[in-house]
Scaffold this active site. Structure first.
Site, PDB file in Angstrom:
ATOM      1  N   GLU A  11       0.791  -1.233   0.000  1.00 31.78           N
ATOM      2  CA  GLU A  11       0.000   0.000   0.000  1.00 31.78           C
ATOM      3  C   GLU A  11       0.828   1.290   0.000  1.00 31.78           C
ATOM      4  OE1 GLU A  11      -2.976  -0.277   3.120  1.00 31.78           O
ATOM      5  OE2 GLU A  11      -4.098  -1.739   1.935  1.00 31.78           O
ATOM      6  N   GLU A 191      -5.393  -8.474   0.238  1.00 35.30           N
ATOM      7  CA  GLU A 191      -6.259  -8.030   1.335  1.00 35.30           C
ATOM      8  C   GLU A 191      -7.618  -7.687   0.771  1.00 35.30           C
ATOM      9  OE1 GLU A 191      -4.928  -4.738   3.782  1.00 35.30           O
ATOM     10  OE2 GLU A 191      -2.859  -5.408   3.682  1.00 35.30           O
TER      11      GLU A 191
END
Length: 194
Positions: A11, A191
């Protein structure tokens, strides 16, 4: 030799934009020039790590995980938010170039991107074996305020305990878009919250 797959970063949008732009994650800075520089340098470090891993004889699969979203709403707002949340990172890693429309928008609204040097994007685009995809909720974009002239709102629908909208079809739409726009790079869902 016991690890078969590696992720250089998880991320980079969160660490750079939420940490240095919006200021809601560490280090809590609200400076969009620093946010863009942080995004660039985390991507540069990804490319350099990938090359170092290969040069040192690493044989496992190697990738990066991006937190991506499906954006809907007003067309110009969608283009801007998609460029900010998705294409800025995807294009750099998978195409070796930042999107021209976002370079122009950032230069106009935030300032010069003088932290990008010749050869940086070639390094960022080091070959990867897979793209990790983190997806939590879709975004709805409207023209508004802020550094991009866009307001991001939550889509309608049921919510998670964290208040995130649950729209499973948005993940399908995102994955199909990745295949269409970026080719047959293997995708790994790393995720998802709903």
């Amino acid at each position: 030799d016991v690890v078969g797959a590696w992720i250089t970063h998880n991320e980079p949008w969160v660490t750079s934009m939420l940490g240095y732009g919006y200021g809601v994650k560490a280090p809590g800075v609200q400076d969009w020039q620093k946010a863009l520089a942080a995004a660039h340098h985390v991507l540069l470090s990804h490319g350099r790590a990938a090359r170092a891993y290969r040069a040192d004889g690493g044989t496992g699969e190697l990738g990066i995980t991006l937190d991506l979203t499906h954006v809907s709403g007003e067309p110009e707002a969608v283009r801007r938010l998609d460029g900010h949340r998705n294409r800025w990172f995807l294009d750099a890693v998978l195409k070796g170039a930042y999107p021209a429309d976002m370079l122009e928008l950032y230069a106009e609204r935030i300032g010069p991107l003088d932290f990008v040097h010749d050869g940086d994007l070639r390094e960022i685009a080091a070959p990867i074996d897979f793209l990790g995809v983190n997806f939590y909720q879709p975004a709805v974009a409207h023209l508004g305020d802020g550094p991009l002239g866009v307001d991001e709102v939550r889509a309608d629908g049921p919510r998670t305990a964290m208040g995130w909208t649950v729209v499973p079809s948005s993940l399908t739409t995102l994955l199909l878009r990745l295949r269409r726009d970026y080719g047959a790079i293997p995708l790994v869902i790393t995720e998802t919250g709903a």
